[in-house]
Design an enzyme around this catalytic site. Structure first.
Site, PDB file in Angstrom:
ATOM      1  N   LYS A 201     -21.177  26.131 -34.775  1.00  0.00           N
ATOM      2  CA  LYS A 201     -21.412  25.121 -35.805  1.00  0.00           C
ATOM      3  C   LYS A 201     -20.144  24.294 -35.949  1.00  0.00           C
ATOM      4  O   LYS A 201     -19.083  24.815 -36.292  1.00  0.00           O
ATOM      5  CB  LYS A 201     -21.782  25.766 -37.138  1.00  0.00           C
ATOM      6  CG  LYS A 201     -22.067  24.754 -38.244  1.00  0.00           C
ATOM      7  CD  LYS A 201     -22.466  25.446 -39.531  1.00  0.00           C
ATOM      8  CE  LYS A 201     -22.743  24.437 -40.634  1.00  0.00           C
ATOM      9  NZ  LYS A 201     -23.143  25.090 -41.902  1.00  0.00           N
ATOM     10  N   LYS A 253     -25.134  23.737 -33.601  1.00  0.00           N
ATOM     11  CA  LYS A 253     -25.368  22.732 -34.645  1.00  0.00           C
ATOM     12  C   LYS A 253     -24.138  21.840 -34.755  1.00  0.00           C
ATOM     13  O   LYS A 253     -23.030  22.370 -34.847  1.00  0.00           O
ATOM     14  CB  LYS A 253     -25.630  23.446 -35.980  1.00  0.00           C
ATOM     15  CG  LYS A 253     -25.865  22.524 -37.162  1.00  0.00           C
ATOM     16  CD  LYS A 253     -26.067  23.314 -38.451  1.00  0.00           C
ATOM     17  CE  LYS A 253     -26.300  22.380 -39.627  1.00  0.00           C
ATOM     18  NZ  LYS A 253     -26.453  23.101 -40.894  1.00  0.00           N
TER      19      LYS A 253
END
Length: 332
Positions: A201, A253
């Site tokens: 992320k 992400k």
């Protein structure tokens, strides 16, 4: 004029000639079961509230949530991912673990409505619940205390499991979070609850509209715990750690700006790989389509297909239910 020794013999265009031919030889496709719909639930609302920076997306009430879950199930989506916005926030995110907190109540509502027809997933992070907006507990000098935060994450996992979550999504990027949560669930007898680790992320600018959606209190940034956008190889290290700690699924992400990372992870991961088409990616498509600069449906389809092509087994996207409807129409 250049002469070809065998004109017409090698013509890749033959495999693009008709819709049926293109469908036959397509290397990747998108199925509704591969899509997960993120949903926001806001405490204290009398009716759903539109999110200005995410046209078509709303903050739900507990009363409007069941219809959204039922629609997702009817569309045969793979799951829903729940995020919640509480009325009260404090330094340690107390409402994240309260049995009557808005997220845990939303999980129970969604699980009851879904009835096993899709996977009810819950965001496991403190940022929506803290008055400082960070993903963890702070030290006296304002740093995120990794290990104190892990204690809160374990408590969140147990609360979410008790509420009925099928999967908990660890989005905080704390070191050791997967192992701590997995151990807590197993020791409490919740060994069937799956763990999705947001393994790669990144500290991205594309989260802006999401922070509107959850009314983030963040001041500063999260660069001390989310990954540096410059780093590709580091993602492999993060994924390996999460898999070793017991992650059932790992995530990259954002998705579109990190397709290279996604492809790397998908090529090496022994567990399923998710990717999140985040709020900023959604907002860009919607804004450009509203201005008439791109064809909205084609852009949505192409963006999700590209994430699948890079290797994602499933995709979190705010377009999930609508896209699933288009996919269903193709085969009627």
């Amino acid at each position: 004029m250049t002469e070809h020794p065998h004109p017409g013999r090698v013509r890749p265009r033959r495999l693009r000639a008709t819709p049926a031919m293109r469908r036959l030889v397509g290397e990747v496709d998108v199925q509704p079961r591969q899509l997960v719909l993120p949903l926001f639930v806001r405490e204290g609302l009398a009716e759903p509230r539109p999110i200005a920076s995410m046209p078509g997306v709303v903050q739900h009430t507990l009363e409007s949530l069941p219809a959204a879950v039922a629609q997702a199930a009817d569309a045969r989506l793979g799951g829903v991912m729940l995020f919640a916005v509480p009325e009260l926030r404090d330094a340690t995110g107390t409402q994240a673990t309260a049995s009557d907190g808005i997220l845990n109540r939303a999980i129970a509502v969604a699980a009851r409505e879904a009835g096993g027809a899709l996977v009810v997933q819950a965001d496991l992070c403190l940022d929506e619940f803290t008055d400082h907006g960070h993903c963890g507990v702070l030290t006296a000098d304002g740093r995120v205390d990794n290990d104190a935060t892990l204690t809160r994450y374990a408590e969140m996992a147990l609360a979410q499991a008790a509420a009925g979550a099928d999967l908990v999504g660890l989005s905080g990027m704390m070191d050791g979070q997967t192992g701590v949560v997995r151990d807590a669930l197993d020791q409490a007898g919740a060994d069937e609850v799956a763990v999705l680790a947001y393994a790669a992320k990144y500290a991205s600018a594309f989260y802006g509209p999401f922070r509107d959606a959850v009314e983030s209190q963040l001041e500063g940034d999260r660069r001390t715990y989310q990954m540096d956008p410059a780093n590709r190889r580091e993602a492999a290290r993060e994924v390996a750690i999460d898999v070793a700690e017991g992650a059932d699924v790992v995530m990259v992400k954002p998705a579109l700006a990190y397709l290279d990372v996604l492809a790397d992870v998908a090529a090496s991961s022994p567990v399923p790989v998710a990717a999140y088409a985040v709020s900023g990616e959604y907002a860009m498509i919607e804004a450009a389509a509203a201005a008439g600069w791109i064809e909205r449906e084609r852009a949505i389809r192409e963006s999700v297909l590209s994430i699948r092509r890079a290797g994602a087994d499933h995709v979190l996207t705010y377009h999930a239910t609508e896209l699933a409807g288009w996919l269903a129409e193709e085969y009627r």
